[in-house]
Scaffold this motif. Structure first.
Motif, PDB file in Angstrom:
ATOM      1  N   PRO A  51       0.828  -1.207   0.000  1.00 36.68           N
ATOM      2  CA  PRO A  51       0.000   0.000   0.000  1.00 36.68           C
ATOM      3  C   PRO A  51       0.867   1.264   0.000  1.00 36.68           C
ATOM      4  CG  PRO A  51      -0.085  -1.101   2.145  1.00 36.68           C
ATOM      5  CD  PRO A  51       0.720  -1.969   1.237  1.00 36.68           C
ATOM      6  N   ALA A  52       0.514   2.197  -0.840  1.00 40.05           N
ATOM      7  CA  ALA A  52       1.252   3.454  -0.934  1.00 40.05           C
ATOM      8  C   ALA A  52       0.793   4.399   0.175  1.00 40.05           C
ATOM      9  CB  ALA A  52       1.020   4.096  -2.297  1.00 40.05           C
ATOM     10  N   ARG A  53       1.700   5.260   0.581  1.00 38.29           N
ATOM     11  CA  ARG A  53       1.337   6.284   1.562  1.00 38.29           C
ATOM     12  C   ARG A  53       0.319   7.226   0.929  1.00 38.29           C
ATOM     13  NH1 ARG A  53       6.449   9.117   2.221  1.00 38.29           N
ATOM     14  NH2 ARG A  53       4.959  10.775   2.541  1.00 38.29           N
ATOM     15  N   PRO A  54      -0.676   7.671   1.691  1.00 35.42           N
ATOM     16  CA  PRO A  54      -1.684   8.584   1.112  1.00 35.42           C
ATOM     17  C   PRO A  54      -1.076   9.828   0.469  1.00 35.42           C
ATOM     18  CG  PRO A  54      -2.436   7.780   3.231  1.00 35.42           C
ATOM     19  CD  PRO A  54      -1.025   7.283   3.064  1.00 35.42           C
ATOM     20  N   GLN A  55      -0.052  10.410   1.106  1.00 35.59           N
ATOM     21  CA  GLN A  55       0.543  11.616   0.536  1.00 35.59           C
ATOM     22  C   GLN A  55       1.225  11.323  -0.795  1.00 35.59           C
ATOM     23  OE1 GLN A  55       2.934  13.841   3.271  1.00 35.59           O
ATOM     24  NE2 GLN A  55       1.288  14.043   4.765  1.00 35.59           N
ATOM     25  N   ALA A  56       1.863  10.174  -0.907  1.00 38.66           N
ATOM     26  CA  ALA A  56       2.505   9.801  -2.167  1.00 38.66           C
ATOM     27  C   ALA A  56       1.457   9.617  -3.255  1.00 38.66           C
ATOM     28  CB  ALA A  56       3.327   8.521  -1.980  1.00 38.66           C
ATOM     29  N   GLN A  66      -4.785  18.047   3.272  1.00 40.08           N
ATOM     30  CA  GLN A  66      -4.267  19.144   4.095  1.00 40.08           C
ATOM     31  C   GLN A  66      -2.863  18.815   4.614  1.00 40.08           C
ATOM     32  OE1 GLN A  66      -7.601  19.298   6.782  1.00 40.08           O
ATOM     33  NE2 GLN A  66      -8.603  20.957   5.645  1.00 40.08           N
ATOM     34  N   ALA A  67      -2.642  17.566   5.006  1.00 43.97           N
ATOM     35  CA  ALA A  67      -1.317  17.147   5.466  1.00 43.97           C
ATOM     36  C   ALA A  67      -0.312  17.208   4.315  1.00 43.97           C
ATOM     37  CB  ALA A  67      -1.387  15.729   6.051  1.00 43.97           C
ATOM     38  N   PHE A  68      -0.755  16.830   3.114  1.00 45.79           N
ATOM     39  CA  PHE A  68       0.110  16.892   1.937  1.00 45.79           C
ATOM     40  C   PHE A  68       0.507  18.338   1.644  1.00 45.79           C
ATOM     41  CE2 PHE A  68       0.392  17.197  -2.786  1.00 45.79           C
ATOM     42  CZ  PHE A  68       1.554  16.463  -2.965  1.00 45.79           C
ATOM     43  N   ALA A  69      -0.455  19.255   1.702  1.00 49.27           N
ATOM     44  CA  ALA A  69      -0.178  20.674   1.458  1.00 49.27           C
ATOM     45  C   ALA A  69       0.810  21.207   2.494  1.00 49.27           C
ATOM     46  CB  ALA A  69      -1.473  21.479   1.480  1.00 49.27           C
ATOM     47  N   ALA A  70       0.631  20.835   3.754  1.00 55.66           N
ATOM     48  CA  ALA A  70       1.536  21.282   4.815  1.00 55.66           C
ATOM     49  C   ALA A  70       2.939  20.711   4.596  1.00 55.66           C
ATOM     50  CB  ALA A  70       0.989  20.870   6.176  1.00 55.66           C
ATOM     51  N   ALA A  71       3.028  19.449   4.174  1.00 49.76           N
ATOM     52  CA  ALA A  71       4.327  18.827   3.920  1.00 49.76           C
ATOM     53  C   ALA A  71       5.051  19.520   2.762  1.00 49.76           C
ATOM     54  CB  ALA A  71       4.150  17.336   3.631  1.00 49.76           C
ATOM     55  N   LEU A  72       4.310  19.862   1.716  1.00 50.49           N
ATOM     56  CA  LEU A  72       4.914  20.582   0.591  1.00 50.49           C
ATOM     57  C   LEU A  72       5.472  21.923   1.050  1.00 50.49           C
ATOM     58  CD1 LEU A  72       2.436  20.034  -2.389  1.00 50.49           C
ATOM     59  CD2 LEU A  72       4.751  19.124  -2.164  1.00 50.49           C
ATOM     60  N   GLU A  73       4.690  22.635   1.840  1.00 51.60           N
ATOM     61  CA  GLU A  73       5.123  23.948   2.317  1.00 51.60           C
ATOM     62  C   GLU A  73       6.345  23.818   3.220  1.00 51.60           C
ATOM     63  OE1 GLU A  73       3.402  27.718   4.857  1.00 51.60           O
ATOM     64  OE2 GLU A  73       1.993  26.458   3.761  1.00 51.60           O
ATOM     65  N   ILE A 127       6.905  23.748  -4.954  1.00 53.34           N
ATOM     66  CA  ILE A 127       5.612  23.247  -5.427  1.00 53.34           C
ATOM     67  C   ILE A 127       4.622  23.502  -4.307  1.00 53.34           C
ATOM     68  CG2 ILE A 127       4.294  21.217  -6.147  1.00 53.34           C
ATOM     69  CD1 ILE A 127       6.986  19.931  -6.927  1.00 53.34           C
ATOM     70  N   THR A 128       3.437  23.920  -4.688  1.00 53.54           N
ATOM     71  CA  THR A 128       2.399  24.145  -3.693  1.00 53.54           C
ATOM     72  C   THR A 128       1.085  23.580  -4.199  1.00 53.54           C
ATOM     73  OG1 THR A 128       1.453  25.817  -2.202  1.00 53.54           O
ATOM     74  CG2 THR A 128       1.736  26.460  -4.490  1.00 53.54           C
ATOM     75  N   LEU A 129       0.179  23.344  -3.281  1.00 53.88           N
ATOM     76  CA  LEU A 129      -1.137  22.808  -3.620  1.00 53.88           C
ATOM     77  C   LEU A 129      -2.122  23.967  -3.696  1.00 53.88           C
ATOM     78  CD1 LEU A 129      -2.664  20.059  -3.957  1.00 53.88           C
ATOM     79  CD2 LEU A 129      -3.323  20.314  -1.582  1.00 53.88           C
ATOM     80  N   GLU A 130      -2.912  23.994  -4.761  1.00 54.84           N
ATOM     81  CA  GLU A 130      -3.905  25.051  -4.944  1.00 54.84           C
ATOM     82  C   GLU A 130      -5.284  24.420  -5.077  1.00 54.84           C
ATOM     83  OE1 GLU A 130      -4.349  28.937  -7.725  1.00 54.84           O
ATOM     84  OE2 GLU A 130      -4.159  27.059  -8.823  1.00 54.84           O
ATOM     85  N   ALA A 131      -6.248  24.966  -4.339  1.00 50.87           N
ATOM     86  CA  ALA A 131      -7.646  24.557  -4.491  1.00 50.87           C
ATOM     87  C   ALA A 131      -8.270  25.481  -5.526  1.00 50.87           C
ATOM     88  CB  ALA A 131      -8.390  24.667  -3.163  1.00 50.87           C
ATOM     89  N   VAL A 132      -8.698  24.898  -6.656  1.00 52.69           N
ATOM     90  CA  VAL A 132      -9.242  25.707  -7.745  1.00 52.69           C
ATOM     91  C   VAL A 132     -10.204  24.865  -8.560  1.00 52.69           C
ATOM     92  CG1 VAL A 132      -7.380  25.211  -9.377  1.00 52.69           C
ATOM     93  CG2 VAL A 132      -8.618  27.347  -9.591  1.00 52.69           C
ATOM     94  N   ALA A 133     -11.228  25.494  -9.101  1.00 55.24           N
ATOM     95  CA  ALA A 133     -12.198  24.849  -9.992  1.00 55.24           C
ATOM     96  C   ALA A 133     -12.807  23.592  -9.376  1.00 55.24           C
ATOM     97  CB  ALA A 133     -11.568  24.530 -11.349  1.00 55.24           C
TER      98      ALA A 133
END
Length: 182
Positions: free
Chosen positions: A8-13, A47-54, A60-66
């Protein structure tokens, strides 16, 4: 190289891979399907993925759009990448085209005749907006002659950085002039 599909892959991956592979905003329910989780658990993972990226500062950043999520280059770094980026964007829309686009965005679905009545002028720029994939035909009116009804596209949301049509600025009466660039 063999791929181990049993591990099983990690959710963030999986989230990162899904967003990169899709090349478009991916809705929460789509990510939930990929992860095999409920939407609440998926939202927490996003949300955890976005925090990890930051925290990692990887550019690279996560954007909520469309109505979904996508990976983007942070605006502060985009200028450094100019030599690598695609050709310059299309020329700016004229004030007439922006006015027609605003009418469609706020009043959709709307016919060309209704747009022209609101503007007091031709709505010939509808074709330009269709060519740029900012508006599309969404149906036909029940009025005599069954004229085409126009609405905005997902590309409209992307180009204007909107999560949904509810993110449009409040409309001040029937006057669209405050939405036009000076």
């Amino acid at each position: 190289m063999s791929v181990d599909t049993e591990q099983p892959a990690r959710p963030q991956a999986l989230i990162g891979a899904a967003l990169l592979a899709a090349g478009r905003p991916v809705r929460l329910r789509e990510l939930a399907g990929v992860l095999g989780l409920g939407e609440d658990a998926t939202l927490r993972a996003v949300q955890a993925f976005a925090a990890a990226l930051e925290a990692a500062g990887l550019g690279i950043t996560l954007e909520a759009v469309a109505g979904g999520y996508r990976l983007i280059v942070p605006p502060g770094l985009a200028g450094h990448l100019a030599p690598l980026l695609a050709p310059a964007p299309l020329p700016s829309l004229s004030n007439a085209a922006l006015e027609v686009l605003a009418i469609i965005a706020y009043r959709q679905p709307v016919t060309r005749a209704e747009i022209e009545a609101m503007r007091g002028a031709s709505a010939g720029t509808v074709l330009t907006l269709q060519e740029r994939e900012l508006v599309k035909v969404v149906g036909r009116s029940d009025a005599v002659g069954q004229p085409l009804l126009y609405g905005t596209t997902e590309k409209f949301l992307l180009e204007f950085g909107l999560g949904s049509l509810q993110d449009l600025p409040p409309l001040q009466g029937a006057d669209f002039s405050h939405l036009l660039r000076s």
